[in-house]
Scaffold this motif. Structure first.
Motif, PDB file in Angstrom:
ATOM      1  N   ASN A 207      -4.861   4.971  -5.637  1.00  0.00           N
ATOM      2  CA  ASN A 207      -5.803   4.657  -5.430  1.00  0.00           C
ATOM      3  C   ASN A 207      -6.526   5.715  -3.987  1.00  0.00           C
TER       4      ASN A 207
ATOM      5  N   ASP B  26      -3.425  -1.330  -2.768  1.00  0.00           N
ATOM      6  CA  ASP B  26      -3.478   0.060  -2.521  1.00  0.00           C
ATOM      7  C   ASP B  26      -2.166  -0.107  -1.505  1.00  0.00           C
TER       8      ASP B  26
ATOM      9  N   SER C 290     -12.122   0.519  -3.947  1.00  0.00           N
ATOM     10  CA  SER C 290     -10.971   0.030  -5.212  1.00  0.00           C
ATOM     11  C   SER C 290     -10.588  -1.011  -5.634  1.00  0.00           C
TER      12      SER C 290
ATOM     13  N   LYS D 264     -11.032   2.772  -7.858  1.00  0.00           N
ATOM     14  CA  LYS D 264     -12.530   3.402  -7.388  1.00  0.00           C
ATOM     15  C   LYS D 264     -12.812   3.437  -9.277  1.00  0.00           C
TER      16      LYS D 264
END
Lengths: 331, 634
Positions: free
Chosen positions: A264, A273, B502, B504
């Motif tokens: 991401n 992430d 997040s 995306k």
């Protein structure tokens, strides 16, 4: 208001005075016309401002240095890594003026790993000042609102507290530059203001996933020195990163992979992430540092085209063993 | 100390305080920045904002309760706000003083004489009042009794000020007819959805007007070189119109002093009506005096203190009291010995103004902007209420735009419709970024909660708000005719890269498109193949984005000369033999928007390299504030 002339009578004196005034007026108008006359018309583009050229910030005798520190803590890892490369004094000497190019691209908190970690900034500023640096400037031209980026990322407060200046990009700070032999960087605005008077440049970049170029580490970090509508360069992302690496010859670069933003990227936005990769990579060869760092993202250097392009352009080497990298393990 | 000196000190103090608050409304942590300074205090003190939002919403939001203090003091002292506190009034008085300096007493008396046109401001007040009360009869059913009470009081105040016409009966007939029409009209239009309360007063209400003018015009001009209020020069769309209104209001003082206060100001009108009941007032202690007219010559309110004083017009400048050589003018509880008169309003005109005000919101909404023809460009800030409720609260003061760290919040221009004029709208190109993910500053500075004071958690849909998801401002749409990877075979995906959520909200699909006519292989040598025809631009295919494809395999091109392609050969690759056809392809990541993730922040639009009309643009579809504009199936 008194009339210039009495209404009915005009004698010779008056006539001469009027004739004289009229003559002066004609002469003045004619002279002004002569002086301002432009028979060619304007040029297609305005005058280009004076170009600047970035000097090399490499420290003589310190080229081809590479160290990798395994640690979960940034400050001790940075100290250990620098020790392995000969100590901070090998790079920063008394009286130096140092610029730290951080990655402050996004207005996100440090925990999300999208920006250079403030701990790393603090420690680097402290080390530079302890080595006798006269001045340390921390700068970047972020993507999101600059003031918010420096505030929210924690970089601004960390740098100021540690004794550095923070230079936000202002319109006046940009000067056009051209990369000799370059294809993309031609008469393009460069964040030059904060680098004025600087003789050492250190890049501090997090290790991040980047969908377009695969990885954003120390070479991609120089993107933040560009101004203008720089996003047009994404059409040739590998070309621009390789040209940036040619444009900027730093004194030292640090890739912070203590925690890596593995998906991401490059914005992140969630703790999901991130992955702890417990690695800090330092060196004077940007290509080599990045080539090691992309491994933290599960990539091999062949999968990241800009590494090959930069190596082919002579920025650095992908032959890592030739640099005799120092490996340090901190418990 | 002379009383007028005290008044001038008070005026300068409050003007400085006002300007100070405008500067202090800067997002930041330093002592002079927004960290507890009561930057809305003047807007709060303005009772017109408080009363009209009470009419439109049934409640008085937070700081607007300060307006009660102003009303109370006005009932005791008269229009002290106009003469002693109002920063716009101070500016008007100063410009008026500049314009009057060379004037003789006679001309001053003429300029400061009461004019019939001074009643215009009462009609404006009546108009705004009725516009704000348009759907009140309907809302009575919802139990909004405080609003109804306030509305009734205000109506009584306005109607009570109207002079008794020739036939009292015909007036009450007309008023009754208007009321009946109102009721019928409420019930009919209420069903049609056109009826609504609109807070139009902010257009002319002096404190919002000045706040807006300073925030969006004066401060950006002054700050362009100073960089105190914003780190970079700040642009505001349509600032010229806001500035023109402000400058015109100031320049009119050169013609007649305090022009705005006397003829336009709806807040002054409200104070005038309230001031009729004030305990203390200016007046003469005896009817006779030497008639030197010094009082009339310097009267700020144009209320003629020497004769029958227009009590409602008196702004308490107290010049008369200070100048009177006979010392027959006093500030006291008894009315003037020379007589007092109330605003000379004809009832017919008041009724006409009220009626026009009632008609205004439905008329404005007949254009369909709050209904089927809603404007998708009208992307409102996070926490903004649904459009009808938003327009019932927004004062158009510009505080949200002032505090916005990126400058994405902008005053809506006339193209968004008259009713939305100068309300906040997002413009993704003018500022330093889109709406920042973790910023909720606008809602916390909004004085009337047209933008709710939300938390970051609510904005992001986290913690207790996880079930409802993030607040969406709109949705990004890709214009495939302008997008580089979609329309022009050029890699890009800057939008995807900059999407802050997040995971995306912009994802990509890979597409390989041929960029050259097919080439024939002359010979192959390891990872190099020599092709014909040559004539390739050396190095142009080595950017990492180009691939060579033949039957059964595809390889990334790492470099090229005029007739040679250097390849990164895939595993198990057999070099193509002479005569084989190969094609050169560009690898494109084509962006797509996932409406379930997109929050409409506009950062993608801000960063899109198609620098004019962007190839990805946010419009208000799917905004959280309107369920009826949703795109998602739930």
């Amino acid at each position: 208001m008194s009339p210039l002339l009495p209404p009915d009578e005009m004698d010779r004196r008056d006539f001469l005075r009027r004739a004289g005034l009229a003559g002066l007026g004609l002469a003045a108008a004619g002279a002004l016309g002569w002086w301002a006359y432009d028979g060619r018309g304007p040029l297609a583009s305005g005058e280009a401002g004076p170009q600047v050229k970035l000097p090399s910030y490499a420290v003589p005798g310190q080229d081809r240095k590479l160290a990798l520190v395994k640690s979960g803590h940034r400050a001790p890892a940075l100290r250990a890594g620098l020790e392995a490369l000969g100590g901070i004094k090998a790079f920063v000497r008394s009286g130096d003026q140092v610029a730290l190019k951080v990655n402050a691209a996004f207005a996100t908190p440090p925990a999300l790993g999208a920006t250079t970690h403030p701990e790393l900034v603090t420690e680097m500023v402290r080390l530079c000042l302890s080595a006798g640096a006269r001045r340390v400037v921390v700068t970047d031209n972020p993507i999101n609102d600059p003031a918010s980026c420096f505030a929210l990322s924690g970089i601004g407060p960390a740098a100021r507290t540690a004794g550095a200046q923070v230079a936000l990009p202002s319109a006046e700070a940009f000067r056009p530059t051209t990369l000799a032999g370059g294809r993309l960087i031609k008469d393009w605005p460069l964040l030059y203001g904060p680098l004025k008077g600087i003789n050492k440049l250190i890049g501090l970049a997090p290790v991040k996933d980047h969908h377009r170029s695969r990885a954003s580490v120390t070479m991609k970090n120089w993107y933040g020195l560009l101004g203008g509508r720089r996003n047009v360069f994404h059409q040739d992302i590998n070309g621009i990163i390789a040209e940036l690496a040619r444009l900027v010859t730093p004194s030292l670069v640090v890739a912070d992979g203590v925690v890596s933003l593995v998906k991401n990227g490059p914005t992140g936005g969630s703790l999901e992430d991130l992955r702890p990769t417990d690695t800090l990579i330092l060196g004077t060869d940007q290509v080599a540092v990045d080539a090691l760092a992309v491994g933290l993202l599960g990539l091999n250097p062949n999968q990241v085209p800009y590494l090959g392009l930069a190596a082919a352009a002579g920025v650095g080497t992908l032959d890592l063993p030739s640099l005799k990298p120092v490996r340090v393990e901190l418990g | 100390m002379r009383i007028v000196t005290v008044r001038r000190i008070s005026q300068v103090f409050f003007l400085c305080l006002f300007l100070w608050f405008c500067l202090a409304a800067t997002l930041g942590e330093r002592w002079w920045q927004l960290r507890g300074w009561p930057v809305n205090w003047f807007l709060d003190l303005d009772p017109l904002s408080g009363l009209l939002t009470l009419l439109t919403t049934g409640t008085i939001f937070a700081g607007l309760l300060w307006g009660l203090a102003t009303v109370a003091l006005t009932l005791i002292l008269g229009r002290f706000f106009c003469g002693w506190l109002c920063p716009l009034g101070t500016m008007h008085q100063f410009v008026g003083w500049l314009g009057s300096r060379s004037k003789g007493v006679k001309e001053r008396v003429a300029r400061n004489a009461p004019r019939r046109a001074q009643m215009i401001k009462y009609f404006l007040l009546a108009f705004f009042l009725a516009a704000a009360a348009g759907d009140m009869l309907l809302r009575l059913g919802q139990g909004q009794w405080p609003a109804a009470l306030a509305g009734a009081l205000l109506m009584a105040l306005v109607l009570g000020a109207a002079r008794r016409g020739r036939g009292g009966r015909s007036f009450w007939l007309a008023a009754g007819a208007l009321g009946a029409l109102w009721l019928a009209y409420s019930l009919l239009l209420g069903r049609g959805g056109l009826l609504g309360a609109s807070l139009l007063a902010g257009l002319l209400d002096p404190i919002p007007l000045l706040t807006r003018s300073v925030n969006l015009v004066l401060l950006p001009l002054a700050d362009a070189p100073l960089r105190l209020a914003w780190p970079e020069a700040r642009y505001f769309q349509g600032a010229a119109l806001i500035g023109a209104v402000f400058i015109a209001a100031l320049l009119l003082n050169l013609w007649l002093p305090r022009f705005y206060c006397r003829f336009v100001c709806p807040l002054g009108a409200l104070f005038g009506l309230l001031g009729r009941f004030s305990l203390w007032r200016v007046g003469k202690t005896q009817a006779d005096c030497s008639a030197c007219v010094a009082c009339d010559a310097y009267c700020e309110g144009a209320c003629r203190p020497q004769g029958v004083i227009h009590a409602a017009e008196c702004v308490l400048c107290l010049n008369c009291l200070d100048l009177c050589p006979d010392q027959v003018i006093d500030y006291r509880t008894a009315p003037s010995a020379a007589g007092e008169q109330v605003p000379d309003l004809s009832r017919r005109r008041v009724l006409a103004a009220l009626g026009t005000g009632l008609v205004a919101p439905p008329l404005l909404r007949l254009g369909g902007l709050l209904g089927p023809d809603w404007d998708p460009r009208l992307v409102r800030p996070p926490g903004a209420l649904a459009e009808g409720r938003f327009l019932a609260r927004c004062l158009r003061c510009g505080q949200c735009m002032r505090v916005c760290p990126t400058g994405v919040l902008q005053p809506a221009g006339l193209s968004f419709g008259l009713e939305a004029l100068w309300t906040p709208v997002l413009n993704m190109t003018i500022g330093t970024s889109g709406c920042q993910l973790r910023c909720v500053a606008c809602g916390h500075v909004c004085p009337s909660a047209a933008i709710r004071p939300i938390s970051v958690q609510e904005k992001l849909g986290q913690g207790p708000f996880a079930a409802q998801g993030p607040l969406r401002l709109g949705t990004a749409f890709i214009d495939r005719g302008r997008c580089l990877p979609w329309a022009m075979d050029r890699p890009c995906i800057v939008c995807q890269e900059n999407c802050p959520v997040s995971p995306k909200a912009i994802f990509t699909r890979v597409q390989f498109n041929p960029v050259l006519p097919e080439l024939s292989v002359a010979r192959s040598l390891g990872g190099e193949i020599i092709v014909s025809p040559g004539g390739l631009k050396p190095g142009a295919l080595g950017t990492g984005d180009y691939y060579c494809r033949a039957e059964g395999w595809q390889a990334r091109i790492t470099g090229n000369t005029a007739d040679t392609l250097l390849l990164a050969p895939p595993q198990g690759w057999g070099p193509p033999g002479p005569g084989k056809k190969v094609s050169v392809l560009v690898r494109l990541q084509q962006p797509y928007v996932d409406p379930a993730r997109c929050i409409g922040c506009g950062i993608c639009q801000h960063e899109c390299p198609v620098s004019g009309l962007r190839a990805i643009r946010v419009t208000a579809e799917n905004a959280s504030r309107h369920r009826s504009h949703s795109l998602l199936l739930k």
